[in-house]
Write a protein that holds these residues in place. Structure first.
Motif, PDB file in Angstrom:
ATOM      1  N   TRP A 132       0.904  -1.125   0.000  1.00 13.46           N
ATOM      2  CA  TRP A 132      -0.166   0.016  -0.097  1.00 13.46           C
ATOM      3  C   TRP A 132       0.864   1.300  -0.065  1.00 13.46           C
ATOM      4  CZ3 TRP A 132      -4.403  -1.690  -1.498  1.00 13.46           C
ATOM      5  CH2 TRP A 132      -4.772  -3.043  -0.900  1.00 13.46           C
ATOM      6  N   HIS A 133       2.230   1.034  -0.372  1.00 11.36           N
ATOM      7  CA  HIS A 133       2.964   2.258  -0.463  1.00 11.36           C
ATOM      8  C   HIS A 133       3.739   2.224  -1.657  1.00 11.36           C
ATOM      9  CE1 HIS A 133       2.432   2.130   3.874  1.00 11.36           C
ATOM     10  NE2 HIS A 133       3.243   3.399   4.164  1.00 11.36           N
ATOM     11  N   SER A 134       4.166   3.525  -2.292  1.00 17.93           N
ATOM     12  CA  SER A 134       4.809   3.618  -3.539  1.00 17.93           C
ATOM     13  C   SER A 134       5.916   4.470  -3.293  1.00 17.93           C
ATOM     14  CB  SER A 134       3.840   4.399  -4.383  1.00 17.93           C
ATOM     15  OG  SER A 134       3.414   5.708  -4.071  1.00 17.93           O
ATOM     16  N   GLY A 135       6.942   4.605  -4.225  1.00 13.24           N
ATOM     17  CA  GLY A 135       8.129   5.247  -4.141  1.00 13.24           C
ATOM     18  C   GLY A 135       9.345   4.107  -4.523  1.00 13.24           C
ATOM     19  N   ASP A 136      10.553   4.628  -4.263  1.00 13.71           N
ATOM     20  CA  ASP A 136      11.814   3.906  -4.439  1.00 13.71           C
ATOM     21  C   ASP A 136      12.528   3.541  -2.925  1.00 13.71           C
ATOM     22  OD1 ASP A 136      12.794   6.340  -3.137  1.00 13.71           O
ATOM     23  OD2 ASP A 136      13.936   6.772  -5.271  1.00 13.71           O
ATOM     24  N   GLY A 137      11.765   3.778  -2.034  1.00 13.50           N
ATOM     25  CA  GLY A 137      12.070   3.473  -0.870  1.00 13.50           C
ATOM     26  C   GLY A 137      13.389   3.758   0.040  1.00 13.50           C
ATOM     27  N   ARG A 138      13.864   5.010  -0.866  1.00 13.05           N
ATOM     28  CA  ARG A 138      15.315   5.330  -0.504  1.00 13.05           C
ATOM     29  C   ARG A 138      15.114   6.751   0.677  1.00 13.05           C
ATOM     30  NH1 ARG A 138      19.703   3.166  -3.535  1.00 13.05           N
ATOM     31  NH2 ARG A 138      20.757   5.140  -2.897  1.00 13.05           N
ATOM     32  N   LYS A 139      16.121   6.927   1.429  1.00 12.09           N
ATOM     33  CA  LYS A 139      15.899   8.200   2.218  1.00 12.09           C
ATOM     34  C   LYS A 139      16.428   9.351   1.163  1.00 12.09           C
ATOM     35  CE  LYS A 139      17.650   5.580   6.437  1.00 12.09           C
ATOM     36  NZ  LYS A 139      18.631   5.813   7.365  1.00 12.09           N
ATOM     37  N   ASP A 140      17.384   9.068   0.332  1.00 14.44           N
ATOM     38  CA  ASP A 140      17.896  10.116  -0.636  1.00 14.44           C
ATOM     39  C   ASP A 140      17.164  10.277  -1.984  1.00 14.44           C
ATOM     40  OD1 ASP A 140      18.790   7.690  -1.530  1.00 14.44           O
ATOM     41  OD2 ASP A 140      20.736   8.264  -1.963  1.00 14.44           O
ATOM     42  N   GLY A 141      15.954   9.473  -1.860  1.00 15.27           N
ATOM     43  CA  GLY A 141      15.018   9.428  -3.005  1.00 15.27           C
ATOM     44  C   GLY A 141      13.609   9.883  -2.832  1.00 15.27           C
TER      45      GLY A 141
END
Length: 754
Positions: free
Chosen positions: A330-339
């Motif tokens: 249920w989440h989206s994105g690249d999972g990176r702190k710097d992204g």
């Protein structure tokens, strides 16, 4: 005296060498440096990585041949040429010792007017490190030269050091008075040191404090000049320095075309500034010995949080030479702190609603009512999404994803779950209504009874603080603290969900005439001890510490066994570990509010101690902390209590029928404790940990022991934990501290003691 300082210099240099060796060893371990197969990897405690090697066939060429021999102390020591090696770094450095040179006047003239030493490593594979070394000369009648080869040509440089007396020599300065220094140039090899004194006065004018002149190359961070060295360097025969090493005499551009190019797989070639050849290094994402064919191994960044930028370490996926991050369901994105990180994907819900709306429009195109409902639903979804983000839902979701395996993790409830639990917040579900909000009783789908707190306002600038407090409070699992189960962030003001406590508040039991039966003294003492234990847990066991900020009898709930449960953390604050106080907007309930906090706005854990002291007085007297029904001088219970103590009228203000005669000593001890808790200065109040110990001690004392206090004084002190030793005074002492200043305090929120 000179020998003492000489030993001190040696110790300082050796400590530096040890720490330098430890740091380099750590790097070597990280690089996993190793020798060729079937070749020795160590000489004593020094690792020998390829291209260096011990014995025929274990080194790249003769330049890198290492002799492993026993020294005078029986330890194995590696040598390259006549250089004693302390550490070999895959990054291209060798820590070693080089001889010093000195010329001395023994009182009858110079022993020698010239002396020299040579670094016997003749290959251009080794150069003096220009970034880590300095050329130093020490003396007051000294000049020294350093000779070598640079770019296959002869090179020389020198410095001189002159001074007339020791008083003008400055500690830490090598500007030419007592000490001079020069930077080492790039690509300097085949070094020879020379020192002369015959052009000056042979140290005759400075013989009493500087009989010798010295010269040496030294690792710069290990040397700090002191005037004492003018007479104390004679026994320092060797000094630590650093060599740089490279492979061959050609740069990468040409070396890579040759058959003897040795950089292994997953490595790159590097042209160092200080050197004639090239070096190898592992590519990013790999570690090991780049000079071996398969020396560079993949680094699993997922095993070390410091090597990856994933928002959740558990969602790190290692790949060859790299890694990727993923997001939870249920989440989206690249999972990176710097992204892009991970954000809650409410788009799916929105698309579902839109699709449903389109279906209804197709089926009921003539119905304006259905169109209105669809538009309203879409607006509601957008509004909930906006409230969720506005109230810190994204931040909280990310925090919870890092703690997803924690037993005490808080839950984010949906609006629909809580509406169903409270029958759409029906007025019959209301169980409390105070200055900060309304409390509803609800039943979750798993049949758990809960209390749902709906605040009347929220400070939007403190959302991050609110999220941190939700996380901290949800992880507190204490029998005397009402458990925070979670929150709902889809409404304009966040809702907090607590466990439900069935037997009402201490305030109701104490002050409602039509309320439950009167509370016995034994039960009151039990409630006081349990409340103190809960506050002590918040102050001492929580990390960071939590200040409740609104401790009062209406926030102490009781279950069927009269077990105390501290509740309502709506205005609580976290105190950072490195602070003992924090400036805040004054909040709390008049009558319980700490006068020091009211005047300074500096919140500390001692503010809760003051409020608890008022509760103790409430338990002793049965009176409300603030009442306009009493005479003006008795309006503030705390001030009235202190006045009664000052005038030796304690027995007059205690509630009647608090038990048999033997309870009087307990009452007196509790009154003493209450007085200390409401001291004007916070620093004079005990901690909640000390308060808890005293109350538990009072509970443990058998009632019969109060009949003859003198005969059981030792037992009494033991059971009280000796916490009150520093406060040995009687309640009837004539105190000069009465809170007259309370009359001038600014009025804050008042809810009639609730």
């Amino acid at each position: 005296m000179g020998g003492t300082y000489n030993k001190l210099l040696v110790q300082v240099i050796w400590v530096g060498v040890i720490f330098s060796g430890m740091a380099t060893a750590a790097l070597a371990e990280a690089a996993n440096g190793s020798a060729l197969l079937n070749c020795p990897n160590w000489c004593g405690d020094v690792e020998i990585p390829y291209p260096f090697g011990i014995g025929e066939g274990c080194y790249l060429n003769k330049n890198f041949s290492v002799n492993c021999t026993k020294s005078w102390d029986g330890r194995l020591r590696p040598q390259v040429g006549d250089v004693i090696i302390q550490q070999i770094s895959i990054q291209g450095q060798i820590d070693m010792f080089m001889n010093t040179v000195e010329v001395c006047n023994n009182g009858s003239g110079l022993s020698k007017n010239f002396q020299s030493t040579r670094l016997r490593v003749s290959s251009n594979a080794f150069t003096i490190s220009n970034t880590q070394n300095l050329f130093i000369a020490v003396g007051c009648d000294t000049y020294a030269f350093l000779y070598g080869n640079q770019n296959n040509e002869d090179f020389s440089m020198g410095c001189m050091s002159i001074c007339q007396n020791q008083s003008i020599v400055l500690n830490g300065s090598c500007s030419g008075m007592g000490c001079c220094w020069l930077e080492i140039p790039e690509r300097l090899s085949n070094v020879r040191l020379e020192i002369y004194t015959n052009s000056y006065r042979n140290h005759t004018k400075v013989l009493n404090f500087n009989p010798c002149g010295y010269a040496f190359v030294v690792k710069k961070q290990l040397f700090m000049f002191s005037p004492i060295y003018l007479s104390s360097l004679q026994l320092n025969r060797t000094i630590p320095m650093v060599l740089d090493w490279t492979i061959g005499t050609e740069r990468c551009k040409y070396a890579q075309l040759k058959t003897d190019y040795i950089c292994g797989g997953n490595s790159t070639c590097d042209d160092p500034e200080n050197g004639y050849g090239y070096r190898c290094q592992c590519k990013k994402g790999y570690e090991g010995n780049p000079y071996l064919p398969l020396g560079c191994k993949d680094v699993n960044e997922c095993l070390n949080e410091n090597l990856n930028n994933c928002t959740s370490p558990k969602r790190c996926i290692n790949t060859e030479g790299n890694y990727t991050c993923s997001c939870p369901k249920w989440h989206s994105g690249d999972g990176r702190k710097d992204g892009e990180s991970c954000t809650l994907n409410l788009g799916l819900v929105k698309k579902t609603a839109i699709a449903s709306g389109v279906g209804f429009i197709v089926l009921l195109v003539s119905s304006s009512t259905w169109m209105y409902l669809i538009i309203k639903q879409r607006k509601l979804i957008k509004l909930r999404e906006r409230f969720f983000r506005q109230n810190g839902g994204v931040i909280l979701s990310q925090q919870l994803s890092r703690q997803e395996n924690s037993v005490q993790i808080a839950k984010i409830f949906s609006t629909e779950e809580l509406k169903k639990a409270t029958n759409n917040y029906h007025e019959n579900s209301i169980i409390g209504d105070g200055g900060f909000g309304t409390v509803y009783k609800g039943v979750l789908s798993d049949k758990r009874d809960v209390a749902i707190k709906k605040s009347k306002l929220v400070d939007k600038s403190q959302i991050e603080q609110f999220i941190n407090e939700v996380l901290a409070l949800s992880q507190i699992n204490h029998i005397n603290v009402v458990k925070l189960l979670g929150c709902c962030l889809e409404t304009e003001v966040p809702l907090l969900v607590y466990e439900f406590i069935s037997n009402g508040t201490l305030f109701e039991h104490m002050h409602h005439k039509n309320g439950p039966s009167p509370v016995s003294w034994e039960t009151r003492l039990k409630i006081a001890a349990e409340t103190a234990e809960a506050l002590s847990c918040l102050h001492s066991a929580a990390s960071p510490p939590i200040v409740h900020r609104d401790v009062k009898s209406s926030n102490i709930l009781l279950d069927g066994n009269y077990t105390a449960k501290v509740s309502d953390f709506g205005v609580s604050r976290l105190i950072p570990l490195y602070q003992i106080e924090v400036a805040t907007l004054v909040q709390g309930t008049l009558g319980y509010l700490d006068p020091e906090y009211l005047q300074t706005s500096q919140l500390t854990v001692k503010s809760d101690v003051y409020s608890f002291g008022v509760i103790l007085i409430e338990l002793l007297t049965g009176e409300k902390p603030l009442s306009f029904d009493r005479p003006e001088e008795e309006g503030s219970l705390a001030m009235y209590f202190l006045s009664a103590i000052k005038e030796d009228r304690l027995s007059e203000i205690l509630e009647q029928n608090l038990g048999p005669e033997r309870n009087k000593m307990q009452l007196k001890e509790v009154a003493n404790l209450a007085r200390r808790c409401i001291e004007l200065k916070g620093e004079d109040r005990p901690t909640m940990k000390e308060v808890t110990a005293e109350l538990e001690g009072l509970r443990k004392i058998d009632n019969r022991s109060w009949v003859n206090v003198g005969s059981n004084s030792e037992e009494r002190e033991y059971l009280l934990g000796k916490t009150s030793d520093s406060y040995k005074f009687d309640v009837a002492i004539k105190s000069s501290v009465v809170y007259d200043s309370m009359k001038d305090h600014t009025m804050v929120t008042f809810d009639g003691g609730r």
